[in-house]
Design a protein around this motif. Structure first.
Motif, short mmCIF file in Angstrom:
data_model
loop_
_atom_site.label_atom_id
_atom_site.label_comp_id
_atom_site.label_asym_id
_atom_site.label_seq_id
_atom_site.Cartn_x
_atom_site.Cartn_y
_atom_site.Cartn_z
N PRO A 151 -57.35 -40.97 -73.89
CA PRO A 151 -56.78 -42.49 -74.25
C PRO A 151 -58.14 -43.23 -74.11
CG PRO A 151 -54.87 -41.55 -72.92
CD PRO A 151 -55.62 -40.47 -72.61
N ALA A 152 -58.62 -42.83 -72.74
CA ALA A 152 -59.35 -43.23 -72.15
C ALA A 152 -61.03 -42.46 -71.66
CB ALA A 152 -59.63 -44.81 -71.48
N ALA A 153 -62.26 -42.75 -70.97
CA ALA A 153 -62.88 -41.91 -70.30
C ALA A 153 -63.26 -43.41 -69.55
CB ALA A 153 -63.89 -41.95 -71.15
N GLY A 154 -63.85 -43.38 -67.91
CA GLY A 154 -64.17 -43.86 -66.81
C GLY A 154 -65.28 -43.94 -65.98
N PHE A 155 -65.67 -44.87 -65.86
CA PHE A 155 -66.63 -44.71 -65.57
C PHE A 155 -66.88 -45.03 -64.12
CE2 PHE A 155 -71.56 -47.29 -64.47
CZ PHE A 155 -72.09 -46.64 -65.23
N CYS A 156 -67.09 -44.21 -63.47
CA CYS A 156 -67.28 -44.63 -61.51
C CYS A 156 -68.75 -44.17 -60.89
CB CYS A 156 -66.30 -42.93 -61.20
SG CYS A 156 -64.75 -43.11 -61.69
N LEU A 157 -68.83 -45.90 -61.02
CA LEU A 157 -70.10 -46.41 -60.61
C LEU A 157 -70.17 -47.05 -58.85
CD1 LEU A 157 -72.54 -45.67 -60.12
CD2 LEU A 157 -72.62 -47.89 -61.39
N THR A 158 -68.99 -48.35 -58.80
CA THR A 158 -69.05 -48.79 -57.75
C THR A 158 -67.95 -48.43 -56.51
OG1 THR A 158 -68.99 -50.95 -59.44
CG2 THR A 158 -67.90 -51.04 -57.19
N GLU A 159 -68.15 -49.02 -56.17
CA GLU A 159 -67.48 -48.60 -54.09
C GLU A 159 -67.43 -49.88 -53.98
OE1 GLU A 159 -69.46 -45.55 -51.60
OE2 GLU A 159 -69.82 -43.97 -53.37
#
Length: 382
Positions: free
Chosen positions: A121-129
């Motif tokens: 359904p979607a893809a995720g952008f994992c940068l922020t902490e």
């Protein structure tokens, strides 16, 4: 520079407008109340089937090759109907572009078709902490080699579509002794990989239909082939792709503002006070004139940034200008539209209060307005 959309770009925009009007706008209020999740996922699948999940991805990977200008026009049109859906598509497209630009041929062939056709359904952008938001180089999530693979540990925050994403692009420190920002690598991690833990959705002020989650990695083992690009070169990838993402968020903001102003224009044409339509009052006309001028300027800045990106020219400064101006102008436009509705704009029976909440985040995510000013100044003074 000719910023008039070509016939194929107009077709993309018009198709997005039709889907937004027919499917997204009728659902937006229910999504805001925490309802309609099944319909939301159905709409994402419909958008994928119509080519909106790979707007700037090559056709041989399942994309529609609409290019950056087509992407900007499509996201703006979708945001007019539902900001939550538009931001989901914006981030998914950004992930697809990262894989196309930086991934190996095997990674492109494996993942891009699943993004483009709606398998995921979607893809995720994992940068922020939690300690690395505006300063992503300060991240602490780590990846270490162990045998023939990598082990990820750490937690990412405020990840758009975290709970529905099938794939994450993840940044992690691979050389803790390197200078800040130099020892970071980029990985592709499927959501069902053991050790990937998606937290509950955040309770947000706006865009509540788009889930935002923490994503934690606990001894998450991924193969050596999961790395994208060169080891310790991930921060450069992140910085480059954030510029493209800013075109998307600028377009989301413009779409929200356009929806708000269209509602306001319709309202003032009908609303009477002091024995005449309030649209006939000069003060109201000037409010509308100022906002319409700003929104048109925002659109031109967005299209300029998109056209520069499409031509292969440097576009980071233009993208930051577009994001800064469009999101700030969208705040003013949405609040002007609410003001023109008077007390009715503050009531949930009207969409203005939802649009005012939805637009607020656009000056924050994908780089705050303050960060955009820093980038613009740095590029100007360089």
């Amino acid at each position: 520079m000719d910023l008039q959309p070509t016939e194929d770009k107009r077709l993309i925009r018009d198709t997005a407008r039709r889907i937004a009007a027919d499917r997204l706008a009728p659902l937006a209020e229910r999504l805001d109340r925490g309802e309609g999740r099944k319909e939301f996922l159905s709409n994402l699948k419909l958008l994928a089937e119509n080519g909106f999940c790979g707007l700037n991805v090559r056709a041989d990977y399942g994309g529609s090759e609409a290019g950056p200008v087509g992407f900007a026009l499509a996201i703006e049109a979708l945001a007019e109907g539902c900001a939550s859906t538009a931001v989901t598509l914006s981030v998914t497209n950004m992930v697809g572009e990262i894989i196309q630009a930086c991934g190996s041929e095997e990674q492109r062939a494996e993942y891009l078709p699943k993004i483009c056709d709606g398998t995921w359904p979607a893809a995720g952008f994992c940068l922020t902490e939690s300690g690395a938001g505006s300063d992503p180089a300060g991240m602490r999530t780590s990846a270490r080699m162990d045998g023939n693979g990598w082990v990820l540990n750490g937690s990412k925050l405020y990840i758009t579509s975290g709970e529905i994403a099938g794939l994450f692009v993840v940044w992690a420190v691979t050389d803790p002794d390197a200078p800040k920002g130099k020892g970071i690598s980029c990985f592709l991690v499927e959501a069902d990989t053991p050790g990937v833990i998606v937290g509950p959705a955040e309770k947000k002020m706006g865009q509540t239909g788009s889930a935002t989650n923490a994503v934690t990695f606990e001894d998450c083992r991924i193969p050596a082939s999961a790395i994208m690009g060169d080891v310790n070169d991930g921060f450069r990838i992140a910085v480059g792709e954030l510029a493209g993402g800013r075109i998307g968020i600028a377009s989301v903001a413009l779409g929200i503002a356009r929806a708000a102003m269209d509602l306001a224009i319709g309202y003032v044409r009908e609303r009477e006070q002091f024995g005449r339509k309030i649209a006939d009052m000069q003060g109201v006309q000037w409010m509308i004139a100022d906002r319409e001028t700003e929104l048109e300027a925002a659109r031109l800045l967005i299209l300029q940034a998109a056209a520069l990106k499409a031509s292969g020219a440097p576009f980071a400064k233009a993208a930051s200008m577009a994001k800064l101006y469009a999101t700030e102008a969208a705040q003013r436009a949405t609040y002007t539209a609410l003001q023109l509705h008077g007390g009715a704009g503050y009531i949930r029976d009207y969409p203005l209060e939802r649009l005012a909440r939805d637009v607020r985040i656009t000056t924050i995510y994908e780089g705050t307005s303050e960060i955009q000013r820093m980038i613009i100044a740095r590029e100007t003074l360089r």
